[in-house]
Design a protein around this motif. Structure first.
Motif, PDB file in Angstrom:
ATOM      1  N   UNK A  29       0.781  -1.120   0.017  1.00  0.00           N
ATOM      2  CA  UNK A  29       0.202   0.118   0.108  1.00  0.00           C
ATOM      3  C   UNK A  29       0.878   1.208   0.025  1.00  0.00           C
ATOM      4  N   UNK A  30       0.923   1.913  -0.938  1.00  0.00           N
ATOM      5  CA  UNK A  30       1.544   3.292  -1.208  1.00  0.00           C
ATOM      6  C   UNK A  30       1.051   4.326  -0.363  1.00  0.00           C
ATOM      7  N   UNK A  31       1.787   4.661   0.413  1.00  0.00           N
ATOM      8  CA  UNK A  31       1.391   5.805   1.387  1.00  0.00           C
ATOM      9  C   UNK A  31       2.871   6.823   1.847  1.00  0.00           C
ATOM     10  N   UNK A  32       2.641   8.168   2.177  1.00  0.00           N
ATOM     11  CA  UNK A  32       3.672   8.836   2.536  1.00  0.00           C
ATOM     12  C   UNK A  32       4.369   9.630   1.207  1.00  0.00           C
ATOM     13  N   UNK A  33       5.119  10.772   1.673  1.00  0.00           N
ATOM     14  CA  UNK A  33       5.565  11.669   0.753  1.00  0.00           C
ATOM     15  C   UNK A  33       4.484  12.299   0.022  1.00  0.00           C
ATOM     16  N   UNK A  34       4.619  12.539  -1.448  1.00  0.00           N
ATOM     17  CA  UNK A  34       3.615  13.257  -2.087  1.00  0.00           C
ATOM     18  C   UNK A  34       2.259  12.312  -2.355  1.00  0.00           C
ATOM     19  N   UNK A  35       2.437  11.065  -1.976  1.00  0.00           N
ATOM     20  CA  UNK A  35       1.214  10.321  -2.062  1.00  0.00           C
ATOM     21  C   UNK A  35       0.109  10.466  -0.660  1.00  0.00           C
ATOM     22  N   UNK A  36       0.827  11.143   0.339  1.00  0.00           N
ATOM     23  CA  UNK A  36      -0.186  11.267   1.408  1.00  0.00           C
ATOM     24  C   UNK A  36      -0.583   9.980   2.099  1.00  0.00           C
ATOM     25  N   UNK A  37      -1.622  10.124   2.814  1.00  0.00           N
ATOM     26  CA  UNK A  37      -2.180   8.949   3.424  1.00  0.00           C
ATOM     27  C   UNK A  37      -1.680   8.397   5.020  1.00  0.00           C
ATOM     28  N   UNK A  38      -0.726   9.284   5.459  1.00  0.00           N
ATOM     29  CA  UNK A  38      -0.326   9.077   6.924  1.00  0.00           C
ATOM     30  C   UNK A  38      -1.342   9.392   7.834  1.00  0.00           C
ATOM     31  N   UNK A  39      -2.440  10.243   7.431  1.00  0.00           N
ATOM     32  CA  UNK A  39      -3.537  10.577   8.610  1.00  0.00           C
ATOM     33  C   UNK A  39      -4.610   9.877   8.088  1.00  0.00           C
ATOM     34  N   UNK A  40      -4.437   8.995   7.291  1.00  0.00           N
ATOM     35  CA  UNK A  40      -5.554   7.961   6.941  1.00  0.00           C
ATOM     36  C   UNK A  40      -5.863   7.156   8.503  1.00  0.00           C
ATOM     37  N   UNK A  41      -7.203   7.160   8.758  1.00  0.00           N
ATOM     38  CA  UNK A  41      -7.367   6.436  10.095  1.00  0.00           C
ATOM     39  C   UNK A  41      -6.941   4.661  10.093  1.00  0.00           C
ATOM     40  N   UNK A  42      -6.800   4.223   9.121  1.00  0.00           N
ATOM     41  CA  UNK A  42      -6.502   2.748   8.919  1.00  0.00           C
ATOM     42  C   UNK A  42      -5.051   2.759   8.949  1.00  0.00           C
ATOM     43  N   UNK A  43      -4.252   3.822   8.630  1.00  0.00           N
ATOM     44  CA  UNK A  43      -2.706   3.556   8.729  1.00  0.00           C
ATOM     45  C   UNK A  43      -2.550   4.388  10.310  1.00  0.00           C
ATOM     46  N   UNK A  44      -3.213   5.187  10.493  1.00  0.00           N
ATOM     47  CA  UNK A  44      -2.823   5.888  11.982  1.00  0.00           C
ATOM     48  C   UNK A  44      -3.029   4.891  12.969  1.00  0.00           C
ATOM     49  N   UNK A  45      -3.755   4.014  12.973  1.00  0.00           N
ATOM     50  CA  UNK A  45      -3.926   3.027  13.890  1.00  0.00           C
ATOM     51  C   UNK A  45      -3.105   2.077  13.943  1.00  0.00           C
ATOM     52  N   UNK A  46      -2.105   1.975  12.942  1.00  0.00           N
ATOM     53  CA  UNK A  46      -1.029   0.980  12.978  1.00  0.00           C
ATOM     54  C   UNK A  46       0.218   1.481  13.930  1.00  0.00           C
ATOM     55  N   UNK A  47       0.380   2.632  13.822  1.00  0.00           N
ATOM     56  CA  UNK A  47       1.654   3.292  14.430  1.00  0.00           C
ATOM     57  C   UNK A  47       1.563   4.701  14.833  1.00  0.00           C
ATOM     58  N   UNK A  48       1.923   5.043  15.972  1.00  0.00           N
ATOM     59  CA  UNK A  48       1.902   6.112  16.640  1.00  0.00           C
ATOM     60  C   UNK A  48       2.787   7.245  16.102  1.00  0.00           C
ATOM     61  N   UNK A  49       3.821   6.739  15.246  1.00  0.00           N
ATOM     62  CA  UNK A  49       4.835   7.661  14.849  1.00  0.00           C
ATOM     63  C   UNK A  49       4.279   8.211  13.360  1.00  0.00           C
ATOM     64  N   UNK A  50       3.234   7.514  12.825  1.00  0.00           N
ATOM     65  CA  UNK A  50       2.737   7.971  11.556  1.00  0.00           C
ATOM     66  C   UNK A  50       3.879   8.103  10.504  1.00  0.00           C
ATOM     67  N   UNK A  51       4.779   7.288  10.218  1.00  0.00           N
ATOM     68  CA  UNK A  51       5.924   7.558   9.203  1.00  0.00           C
ATOM     69  C   UNK A  51       6.112   5.854   8.825  1.00  0.00           C
ATOM     70  N   UNK A  52       6.434   6.053   7.459  1.00  0.00           N
ATOM     71  CA  UNK A  52       6.968   4.523   6.824  1.00  0.00           C
ATOM     72  C   UNK A  52       8.361   4.110   7.026  1.00  0.00           C
ATOM     73  N   UNK A  53       8.273   2.761   6.935  1.00  0.00           N
ATOM     74  CA  UNK A  53       7.475   1.752   6.554  1.00  0.00           C
ATOM     75  C   UNK A  53       6.769   1.298   7.700  1.00  0.00           C
ATOM     76  N   UNK A  54       5.841   0.645   7.458  1.00  0.00           N
ATOM     77  CA  UNK A  54       4.858  -0.206   8.509  1.00  0.00           C
ATOM     78  C   UNK A  54       4.758  -1.589   7.576  1.00  0.00           C
ATOM     79  N   UNK A  55       4.858  -2.707   8.564  1.00  0.00           N
ATOM     80  CA  UNK A  55       4.576  -3.938   8.440  1.00  0.00           C
ATOM     81  C   UNK A  55       3.331  -4.476   8.920  1.00  0.00           C
ATOM     82  N   UNK A  56       2.492  -4.824   8.513  1.00  0.00           N
ATOM     83  CA  UNK A  56       1.222  -5.424   9.075  1.00  0.00           C
ATOM     84  C   UNK A  56       1.282  -6.739   8.694  1.00  0.00           C
ATOM     85  N   UNK A  57       1.237  -7.558   9.692  1.00  0.00           N
ATOM     86  CA  UNK A  57       1.257  -8.948   9.630  1.00  0.00           C
ATOM     87  C   UNK A  57       0.176  -9.733  10.570  1.00  0.00           C
TER      88      UNK A  57
END
Length: 201
Positions: A29-57
């Motif tokens: 899932x492409x997020x971050x930088x010019x692609x945005x998405x770091x404030x998307x609730x689905x992403x924000x729920x995965x990491x308090x740091x709100x930066x990439x990468x995040x691996x969801x397993x």
């Protein structure tokens, strides 16, 4: 397994390369930088740091690229490999980032010659340490086998050698190692790629 992050991030590139080396199926899932998405609730729920990468397993969500590499190779990590991954974090990556920001993320007018010289000196000092360690002619960073340590450090070298093509001339053992890892499919696919989208013009 889902990897969140943009492929132009060197830290995301490390994980993409690792996943390909291991042969694990994943969704990117492409997020971050010019692609945005770091404030998307689905992403924000995965990491308090709100930066990439995040691996969801499954129920596991990990950020920090080297923590992810350790997780992916948890049955094969060795103390020596772990040590060299930390060396990458503490010694090689900071001056690399400093140089990259100066050379790529700033206009020529914004660049600081003193900062560039200082960061280049620090990077050369780190490369000298790595060169001495590789002088025993072992094939890879942590021994005779390719490990996550090679990915952690090796992911920096395409951009290092692109910005400073002659930098490894004084570090022949590092140059030999880099030539070896640069031939790997994951390096060619994920590391040796354009970073034009990050350049300030």
């Amino acid at each position: 397994m889902i990897l969140w992050g943009r492929a132009s991030s060197v830290n995301v590139q490390k994980v993409l390369w690792a996943l390909d080396e291991i042969g694990l199926p994943y969704e990117h899932k492409i997020v971050g930088g010019k692609y945005g998405g770091l404030d998307d609730p689905k992403f924000a729920a995965l990491t308090p740091m709100r930066r990439v990468p995040v691996l969801q397993d499954g129920d596991v969500a990990l950020c920090e690229s080297h923590a992810i590499l350790r997780y992916l190779a948890r049955d094969q990590m060795t103390p020596v490999g772990d040590m060299w991954m930390e060396f990458g974090s503490t010694t090689l990556q900071p001056p690399f980032i400093g140089l990259f920001w100066q050379r790529v993320r700033m206009t020529p007018a914004q660049q600081d010659a003193q900062v560039l010289a200082s960061q280049l000196d620090a990077l050369n000092a780190g490369l000298a340490i790595l060169n001495t360690s590789l002088s025993d002619e072992r094939a890879f960073i942590a021994g005779d086998d390719f490990t996550m340590a090679d990915i952690a450090l090796g992911s920096l070298f395409y951009r290092i050698t692109d910005l400073y093509p002659d930098l490894l001339a004084d570090h022949p053992h590092v140059a030999k190692w880099h030539k070896s890892i640069a031939a790997r499919a994951g390096y060619r696919q994920w590391i040796a790629t354009s970073y034009d989208e990050l350049k300030v013009t």
